[in-house]
Design a protein around this motif. Structure first.
Motif, mmCIF file in Angstrom:
data_model
loop_
_atom_site.group_PDB
_atom_site.id
_atom_site.type_symbol
_atom_site.label_atom_id
_atom_site.label_comp_id
_atom_site.label_asym_id
_atom_site.label_seq_id
_atom_site.Cartn_x
_atom_site.Cartn_y
_atom_site.Cartn_z
ATOM 1 N N THR A 183 38.886 37.658 45.814
ATOM 2 C CA THR A 183 37.689 38.188 45.140
ATOM 3 C C THR A 183 38.053 38.797 43.792
ATOM 4 O OG1 THR A 183 36.497 38.473 47.206
ATOM 5 C CG2 THR A 183 35.758 39.808 45.361
ATOM 6 N N MET A 184 39.237 39.360 43.668
ATOM 7 C CA MET A 184 39.685 39.868 42.364
ATOM 8 C C MET A 184 39.807 38.709 41.377
ATOM 9 S SD MET A 184 43.143 41.954 41.322
ATOM 10 C CE MET A 184 44.208 40.633 41.855
ATOM 11 N N VAL A 185 40.368 37.599 41.827
ATOM 12 C CA VAL A 185 40.467 36.408 40.983
ATOM 13 C C VAL A 185 39.074 35.968 40.550
ATOM 14 C CG1 VAL A 185 40.996 33.942 41.056
ATOM 15 C CG2 VAL A 185 42.697 35.598 41.830
ATOM 16 N N PHE A 186 38.129 35.931 41.502
ATOM 17 C CA PHE A 186 36.762 35.557 41.172
ATOM 18 C C PHE A 186 36.195 36.474 40.089
ATOM 19 C CE2 PHE A 186 32.218 36.215 41.531
ATOM 20 C CZ PHE A 186 31.746 34.924 41.386
ATOM 21 N N SER A 187 36.403 37.769 40.249
ATOM 22 C CA SER A 187 35.836 38.713 39.288
ATOM 23 C C SER A 187 36.417 38.515 37.888
ATOM 24 C CB SER A 187 36.022 40.121 39.831
ATOM 25 O OG SER A 187 36.737 40.930 39.019
ATOM 26 N N PHE A 188 37.705 38.213 37.787
ATOM 27 C CA PHE A 188 38.308 37.975 36.470
ATOM 28 C C PHE A 188 37.824 36.657 35.865
ATOM 29 C CE2 PHE A 188 42.220 40.682 37.773
ATOM 30 C CZ PHE A 188 41.477 41.840 37.571
ATOM 31 N N ILE A 189 37.686 35.630 36.704
ATOM 32 C CA ILE A 189 37.181 34.352 36.194
ATOM 33 C C ILE A 189 35.715 34.491 35.784
ATOM 34 C CG2 ILE A 189 36.628 31.960 36.803
ATOM 35 C CD1 ILE A 189 39.177 31.949 38.528
ATOM 36 N N SER A 190 34.937 35.270 36.538
ATOM 37 C CA SER A 190 33.522 35.433 36.183
ATOM 38 C C SER A 190 33.351 36.132 34.839
ATOM 39 C CB SER A 190 32.749 36.151 37.289
ATOM 40 O OG SER A 190 33.161 37.474 37.420
ATOM 41 N N GLU A 191 34.336 36.942 34.438
ATOM 42 C CA GLU A 191 34.285 37.541 33.099
ATOM 43 C C GLU A 191 34.420 36.470 32.024
ATOM 44 O OE1 GLU A 191 37.146 40.701 32.788
ATOM 45 O OE2 GLU A 191 36.199 41.853 34.395
ATOM 46 N N CYS A 192 35.095 35.369 32.330
ATOM 47 C CA CYS A 192 35.239 34.254 31.383
ATOM 48 C C CYS A 192 33.919 33.515 31.174
ATOM 49 C CB CYS A 192 36.266 33.245 31.880
ATOM 50 S SG CYS A 192 37.922 33.858 32.038
ATOM 51 N N LEU B 127 35.969 25.313 42.086
ATOM 52 C CA LEU B 127 36.940 26.225 42.675
ATOM 53 C C LEU B 127 36.181 26.956 43.773
ATOM 54 C CD1 LEU B 127 39.625 27.696 42.916
ATOM 55 C CD2 LEU B 127 38.895 29.204 41.052
ATOM 56 N N ILE B 128 36.477 26.615 45.017
ATOM 57 C CA ILE B 128 35.798 27.163 46.181
ATOM 58 C C ILE B 128 36.710 28.233 46.775
ATOM 59 C CG2 ILE B 128 34.814 26.633 48.431
ATOM 60 C CD1 ILE B 128 33.440 25.159 46.087
ATOM 61 N N ILE B 129 36.198 29.462 46.899
ATOM 62 C CA ILE B 129 37.004 30.584 47.380
ATOM 63 C C ILE B 129 36.425 31.077 48.708
ATOM 64 C CG2 ILE B 129 37.840 32.907 46.873
ATOM 65 C CD1 ILE B 129 37.384 32.232 43.861
ATOM 66 N N GLY B 130 37.278 31.172 49.717
ATOM 67 C CA GLY B 130 36.828 31.669 51.007
ATOM 68 C C GLY B 130 37.976 31.747 51.992
ATOM 69 N N ARG B 131 37.759 32.476 53.057
ATOM 70 C CA ARG B 131 38.813 32.616 54.067
ATOM 71 C C ARG B 131 39.046 31.329 54.826
ATOM 72 N NH1 ARG B 131 37.471 38.357 56.820
ATOM 73 N NH2 ARG B 131 37.386 39.528 54.883
ATOM 74 N N ASN B 132 37.980 30.612 55.115
ATOM 75 C CA ASN B 132 38.130 29.397 55.896
ATOM 76 C C ASN B 132 36.970 28.437 55.611
ATOM 77 O OD1 ASN B 132 39.069 27.549 57.724
ATOM 78 N ND2 ASN B 132 38.322 28.628 59.518
ATOM 79 N N PRO B 133 36.852 27.948 54.380
ATOM 80 C CA PRO B 133 35.739 27.045 54.085
ATOM 81 C C PRO B 133 35.897 25.720 54.831
ATOM 82 C CG PRO B 133 36.952 27.613 52.081
ATOM 83 C CD PRO B 133 37.671 28.209 53.230
ATOM 84 N N LYS B 134 34.844 25.316 55.525
ATOM 85 C CA LYS B 134 34.866 24.078 56.307
ATOM 86 C C LYS B 134 33.784 23.130 55.805
ATOM 87 C CE LYS B 134 36.310 26.369 60.547
ATOM 88 N NZ LYS B 134 35.934 26.724 61.896
ATOM 89 N N ASN B 135 33.817 21.937 56.376
ATOM 90 C CA ASN B 135 32.800 20.911 56.146
ATOM 91 C C ASN B 135 32.740 20.398 54.715
ATOM 92 O OD1 ASN B 135 32.165 21.130 58.843
ATOM 93 N ND2 ASN B 135 30.508 22.585 58.486
#
Length: 142
Positions: A40-49, A106-114
């Motif tokens: 989520t930290m990575v997401f927050s830094f990328i969202s600033e871009c 770029l899909i971020i999650g603990r266990n994205p399925k399907n």
């Protein structure tokens, strides 16, 4: 499912003592890992871009499934970053992402399925400290 990145081969952003330095190998990159690993930290830094780079669109728990659908179904040539994807995405959205040949994800999650994905699509964060900066890179899970 391995296909070349459509929008960005490389994404680098610096935020004080943290450097996000991602090299994309696939059009769909799935970033997984346990809670507290920095996703989520990575997401927050990328969202600033997102404000300075029109090629980046970010979604998280603040967005509804309808907003996500409305934006990604009509997007073209975007890097679409979705945090908490394992919770947010419906099967309809997952199918669209898996078959989308106009955008990169770029899909971020603990266990994205399907997703129609293979082991080449799954990554974890690799952290290294260089000159008092934590550098975060994508590390294949296989």
């Amino acid at each position: 499912m391995k296909s070349k990145p459509l929008v960005l081969d490389h994404l680098r952003t610096v935020h004080e003592s943290v450097v996000i330095d991602f090299t994309f190998q696939n059009n769909i990159t799935i970033l997984t890992g346990s809670a507290g690993t920095g996703k989520t930290m990575v997401f927050s830094f990328i969202s600033e871009c997102e404000a300075s780079n029109p090629d980046v669109i970010c979604f998280n728990y603040l967005n509804t499934q309808e907003e996500i659908e409305d934006n990604i179904f009509f997007a073209e040539r975007k890097l679409i970053v979705i945090d908490n994807a394992d919770v947010l995405l419906t099967d309809k959205i997952r199918k669209h992402i898996s078959l989308d040949d106009k955008n990169q994800y770029l899909i971020i999650g603990r266990n994205p399925k399907n997703f129609f994905a293979t082991k080449e699509n799954f990554y974890e964060l690799e952290k290294t400290v260089i000159n008092n900066q934590t550098v975060m890179k994508l590390k294949p899970t296989f």
